[in-house]
Scaffold this motif. Sequence first.
Motif, mmCIF file in Angstrom:
data_model
loop_
_atom_site.group_PDB
_atom_site.id
_atom_site.type_symbol
_atom_site.label_atom_id
_atom_site.label_comp_id
_atom_site.label_asym_id
_atom_site.label_seq_id
_atom_site.Cartn_x
_atom_site.Cartn_y
_atom_site.Cartn_z
ATOM 1 N N GLU A 114 21.135 34.158 90.630
ATOM 2 C CA GLU A 114 22.252 33.356 91.126
ATOM 3 C C GLU A 114 23.383 33.442 90.114
ATOM 4 N N VAL A 115 24.516 33.880 90.570
ATOM 5 C CA VAL A 115 25.661 34.039 89.687
ATOM 6 C C VAL A 115 26.358 32.695 89.569
ATOM 7 N N SER A 116 26.499 32.252 88.357
ATOM 8 C CA SER A 116 27.209 31.006 88.144
ATOM 9 C C SER A 116 28.400 31.294 87.246
ATOM 10 N N LYS A 117 29.355 30.417 87.306
ATOM 11 C CA LYS A 117 30.594 30.631 86.584
ATOM 12 C C LYS A 117 30.979 29.330 85.905
ATOM 13 N N MET A 118 31.391 29.425 84.663
ATOM 14 C CA MET A 118 31.878 28.244 83.970
ATOM 15 C C MET A 118 33.395 28.221 84.123
ATOM 16 N N ASN A 119 33.916 27.147 84.667
ATOM 17 C CA ASN A 119 35.365 27.059 84.823
ATOM 18 C C ASN A 119 35.978 26.379 83.596
ATOM 19 N N LYS A 120 37.289 26.316 83.560
ATOM 20 C CA LYS A 120 37.984 25.786 82.392
ATOM 21 C C LYS A 120 37.639 24.322 82.158
ATOM 22 N N THR A 121 37.514 23.541 83.224
ATOM 23 C CA THR A 121 37.192 22.122 83.074
ATOM 24 C C THR A 121 35.847 21.945 82.385
ATOM 25 N N GLN A 122 34.853 22.737 82.794
ATOM 26 C CA GLN A 122 33.539 22.649 82.166
ATOM 27 C C GLN A 122 33.591 23.104 80.715
ATOM 28 N N LEU A 123 34.386 24.125 80.429
ATOM 29 C CA LEU A 123 34.551 24.604 79.062
ATOM 30 C C LEU A 123 35.188 23.520 78.204
ATOM 31 N N VAL A 124 36.221 22.874 78.733
ATOM 32 C CA VAL A 124 36.898 21.798 78.005
ATOM 33 C C VAL A 124 35.909 20.675 77.696
ATOM 34 N N GLU A 125 35.097 20.291 78.669
ATOM 35 C CA GLU A 125 34.121 19.218 78.461
ATOM 36 C C GLU A 125 33.137 19.565 77.355
ATOM 37 N N GLN A 126 32.648 20.803 77.351
ATOM 38 C CA GLN A 126 31.678 21.196 76.329
ATOM 39 C C GLN A 126 32.313 21.280 74.945
ATOM 40 N N VAL A 127 33.540 21.777 74.869
ATOM 41 C CA VAL A 127 34.232 21.835 73.579
ATOM 42 C C VAL A 127 34.480 20.416 73.071
ATOM 43 N N ALA A 128 34.880 19.520 73.951
ATOM 44 C CA ALA A 128 35.119 18.131 73.564
ATOM 45 C C ALA A 128 33.844 17.488 73.025
ATOM 46 N N GLU A 129 32.719 17.751 73.685
ATOM 47 C CA GLU A 129 31.439 17.186 73.237
ATOM 48 C C GLU A 129 31.028 17.723 71.866
ATOM 49 N N GLN A 130 31.178 19.026 71.664
ATOM 50 C CA GLN A 130 30.697 19.639 70.432
ATOM 51 C C GLN A 130 31.621 19.421 69.244
ATOM 52 N N THR A 131 32.884 19.102 69.489
ATOM 53 C CA THR A 131 33.833 18.971 68.387
ATOM 54 C C THR A 131 34.311 17.540 68.158
ATOM 55 N N ASN A 132 33.865 16.622 68.985
ATOM 56 C CA ASN A 132 34.318 15.223 68.920
ATOM 57 C C ASN A 132 35.821 15.084 69.129
ATOM 58 N N LEU A 133 36.398 16.016 69.867
ATOM 59 C CA LEU A 133 37.797 15.903 70.281
ATOM 60 C C LEU A 133 37.829 15.203 71.626
ATOM 61 N N LYS A 189 39.040 15.058 75.554
ATOM 62 C CA LYS A 189 39.165 16.143 76.535
ATOM 63 C C LYS A 189 40.583 16.698 76.532
ATOM 64 N N LYS A 190 41.571 15.834 76.345
ATOM 65 C CA LYS A 190 42.961 16.289 76.323
ATOM 66 C C LYS A 190 43.209 17.211 75.130
ATOM 67 N N GLN A 191 42.680 16.840 73.960
ATOM 68 C CA GLN A 191 42.841 17.675 72.770
ATOM 69 C C GLN A 191 42.117 19.008 72.941
ATOM 70 N N ALA A 192 40.918 18.960 73.495
ATOM 71 C CA ALA A 192 40.156 20.196 73.723
ATOM 72 C C ALA A 192 40.892 21.100 74.710
ATOM 73 N N ASP A 193 41.466 20.518 75.760
ATOM 74 C CA ASP A 193 42.221 21.293 76.748
ATOM 75 C C ASP A 193 43.426 21.945 76.090
ATOM 76 N N GLU A 194 44.135 21.206 75.243
ATOM 77 C CA GLU A 194 45.297 21.765 74.561
ATOM 78 C C GLU A 194 44.891 22.907 73.625
ATOM 79 N N ALA A 195 43.759 22.739 72.930
ATOM 80 C CA ALA A 195 43.291 23.780 72.004
ATOM 81 C C ALA A 195 42.899 25.052 72.767
ATOM 82 N N ILE A 196 42.180 24.884 73.866
ATOM 83 C CA ILE A 196 41.758 26.044 74.656
ATOM 84 C C ILE A 196 42.968 26.728 75.274
#
Length: 111
Positions: free
Chosen positions: A19-38, A40-47
Amino acid sequence: MTKKSTKSTAKAAAPAPAEVSKMNKTQLVEQVAEQTNLTKKQADEAISAMLDIVVGALKEGKNVGLPGLGTLSVKETAARTGVKPGTTEKIQIPAGKKVAFKVATTLKGTL
């Protein structure tokens, strides 16, 4: 009573396509925010900033190395003759550019 030979007509079960799955930008932002303690807005701006920088570098013809992931580069494509879909009409395809990605050996080894 004669015995009929019974040949196995069952075909070997083909593996189900992964099954092909795809990570979209929103999911990427959420994971970056979780791992960096930023936030979601800061993570979105960084990405977004990182993606803008990568696109800008590619537009300038530079290669972009992403450690552990691979290298993005711009490749020239030659002009060539093609066939128009649905007809046999020959068309001229102009030279252009494309983005190529070469996977890092470290990532290739872990897939």
